[in-house]
Design a protein around this motif. Structure first.
Motif, PDB file in Angstrom:
ATOM      1  N   ARG A 135       0.840  -1.191   0.000  1.00 25.74           N
ATOM      2  CA  ARG A 135       0.000   0.000   0.000  1.00 25.74           C
ATOM      3  C   ARG A 135       0.875   1.241   0.000  1.00 25.74           C
ATOM      4  O   ARG A 135       1.732   1.408   0.860  1.00 25.74           O
ATOM      5  CB  ARG A 135      -0.904  -0.011   1.217  1.00 25.74           C
ATOM      6  CG  ARG A 135      -1.843   1.145   1.258  1.00 25.74           C
ATOM      7  CD  ARG A 135      -2.768   1.037   2.427  1.00 25.74           C
ATOM      8  NE  ARG A 135      -3.538   2.272   2.544  1.00 25.74           N
ATOM      9  CZ  ARG A 135      -4.374   2.510   3.507  1.00 25.74           C
ATOM     10  NH1 ARG A 135      -4.555   1.612   4.446  1.00 25.74           N
ATOM     11  NH2 ARG A 135      -5.020   3.648   3.555  1.00 25.74           N
ATOM     12  N   VAL A 136       0.642   2.098  -0.976  1.00 27.46           N
ATOM     13  CA  VAL A 136       1.323   3.387  -1.059  1.00 27.46           C
ATOM     14  C   VAL A 136       0.224   4.430  -1.131  1.00 27.46           C
ATOM     15  O   VAL A 136      -0.482   4.520  -2.140  1.00 27.46           O
ATOM     16  CB  VAL A 136       2.252   3.464  -2.290  1.00 27.46           C
ATOM     17  CG1 VAL A 136       2.893   4.832  -2.379  1.00 27.46           C
ATOM     18  CG2 VAL A 136       3.303   2.374  -2.239  1.00 27.46           C
ATOM     19  N   GLY A 137       0.074   5.201  -0.079  1.00 30.03           N
ATOM     20  CA  GLY A 137      -1.033   6.161  -0.018  1.00 30.03           C
ATOM     21  C   GLY A 137      -2.335   5.409   0.107  1.00 30.03           C
ATOM     22  O   GLY A 137      -2.542   4.634   1.036  1.00 30.03           O
ATOM     23  N   ALA A 138      -3.234   5.612  -0.840  1.00 31.82           N
ATOM     24  CA  ALA A 138      -4.531   4.932  -0.813  1.00 31.82           C
ATOM     25  C   ALA A 138      -4.604   3.822  -1.857  1.00 31.82           C
ATOM     26  O   ALA A 138      -5.646   3.217  -2.038  1.00 31.82           O
ATOM     27  CB  ALA A 138      -5.645   5.947  -1.056  1.00 31.82           C
ATOM     28  N   ARG A 139      -3.498   3.564  -2.566  1.00 32.98           N
ATOM     29  CA  ARG A 139      -3.501   2.565  -3.633  1.00 32.98           C
ATOM     30  C   ARG A 139      -2.635   1.373  -3.271  1.00 32.98           C
ATOM     31  O   ARG A 139      -1.692   1.496  -2.512  1.00 32.98           O
ATOM     32  CB  ARG A 139      -2.964   3.173  -4.936  1.00 32.98           C
ATOM     33  CG  ARG A 139      -3.777   4.318  -5.474  1.00 32.98           C
ATOM     34  CD  ARG A 139      -3.240   4.864  -6.788  1.00 32.98           C
ATOM     35  NE  ARG A 139      -1.817   5.173  -6.741  1.00 32.98           N
ATOM     36  CZ  ARG A 139      -0.912   4.698  -7.593  1.00 32.98           C
ATOM     37  NH1 ARG A 139      -1.270   3.893  -8.560  1.00 32.98           N
ATOM     38  NH2 ARG A 139       0.348   5.031  -7.489  1.00 32.98           N
ATOM     39  N   ILE A 140      -2.956   0.238  -3.867  1.00 31.77           N
ATOM     40  CA  ILE A 140      -2.114  -0.963  -3.766  1.00 31.77           C
ATOM     41  C   ILE A 140      -1.247  -0.986  -5.014  1.00 31.77           C
ATOM     42  O   ILE A 140      -1.749  -0.987  -6.140  1.00 31.77           O
ATOM     43  CB  ILE A 140      -2.966  -2.246  -3.678  1.00 31.77           C
ATOM     44  CG1 ILE A 140      -3.877  -2.207  -2.458  1.00 31.77           C
ATOM     45  CG2 ILE A 140      -2.068  -3.473  -3.660  1.00 31.77           C
ATOM     46  CD1 ILE A 140      -3.134  -2.267  -1.132  1.00 31.77           C
ATOM     47  N   VAL A 141       0.057  -0.990  -4.826  1.00 33.82           N
ATOM     48  CA  VAL A 141       1.013  -0.919  -5.929  1.00 33.82           C
ATOM     49  C   VAL A 141       1.796  -2.227  -5.984  1.00 33.82           C
ATOM     50  O   VAL A 141       2.234  -2.749  -4.958  1.00 33.82           O
ATOM     51  CB  VAL A 141       1.980   0.267  -5.718  1.00 33.82           C
ATOM     52  CG1 VAL A 141       3.006   0.322  -6.821  1.00 33.82           C
ATOM     53  CG2 VAL A 141       1.216   1.567  -5.617  1.00 33.82           C
ATOM     54  N   ASP A 142       1.971  -2.765  -7.189  1.00 33.98           N
ATOM     55  CA  ASP A 142       2.799  -3.960  -7.367  1.00 33.98           C
ATOM     56  C   ASP A 142       4.269  -3.557  -7.352  1.00 33.98           C
ATOM     57  O   ASP A 142       4.654  -2.537  -7.928  1.00 33.98           O
ATOM     58  CB  ASP A 142       2.476  -4.655  -8.691  1.00 33.98           C
ATOM     59  CG  ASP A 142       1.111  -5.319  -8.672  1.00 33.98           C
ATOM     60  OD1 ASP A 142       0.567  -5.497  -7.571  1.00 33.98           O
ATOM     61  OD2 ASP A 142       0.598  -5.656  -9.756  1.00 33.98           O
TER      62      ASP A 142
END
Length: 179
Positions: A135-142
């Protein structure tokens, strides 16, 4: 935990043994970890990179040779080979006849260790570059596992490997009948 009278060690050894099992952290030694906040980057922690390999391309010949020569049998044959080079104490006229056998044995052993270490390098690279979802901020990042830092929230999907140092915060099973 009390070490009773059944303990056969001398009293001077038992004296501090009960204190060994008490855990009282020193004042100010507690570590506070902030999860998914701007303060998460304040502390400095080691990286998440895995390195189980023992050798690099430039130190392998030196380390492997040293590891082979500290073995008693190899060191013995090295000393015998050195003495065979002295014509006054040798019956081989200064020719080290045990040296070729020693070099063959050491070469085989060193090549096996090098092969195992190369496999460790490949396994480390695969583990370090395996896919993770953080999780980076409010998003899930691969990303890859080397990008994960202390305090990051990660999402682990079904049948994905889970590192041992991850704290499970929440779980979800969409269909409880089919895990």
């Amino acid at each position: 935990m009390s070490l009773g009278a059944s303990d056969k060690r001398p009293a001077r050894w038992r004296r501090g043994a009960s204190k060994m099992f008490e855990h009282k952290p020193a004042e100010g030694s507690l570590r506070i970890v902030h999860f998914n906040s701007p303060r998460a980057g304040e502390a400095v922690f080691c990286s998440n990179k895995i390195k189980t390999s023992l050798y690099t391309w430039w130190n392998a010949p030196f380390k492997l040779t040293f590891e082979e020569l500290i073995k008693a049998a190899n060191f013995y044959f090295l000393c015998v080979s050195a003495l065979q080079c002295v014509p006054a104490v040798s019956n081989t006229n200064g020719v080290p006849t045990t040296l070729p056998a020693l070099l063959v044995v050491m070469g085989i052993s060193m090549s096996l260790k090098w092969t195992e270490d190369r496999a460790r390098h490949r396994a480390d690279k695969a583990a370090n570059n395996s896919l993770c979802h953080r999780r980076v901020g409010a998003r899930i990042v691969d990303g890859v596992w080397t990008d994960v830092e202390v305090g990051d929230l990660i999402m682990v999907k079904n049948h994905e490997p889970l590192p041992a140092d991850v704290v499970i915060v929440a779980t979800f099973e969409p269909d409880a009948d089919k895990p």
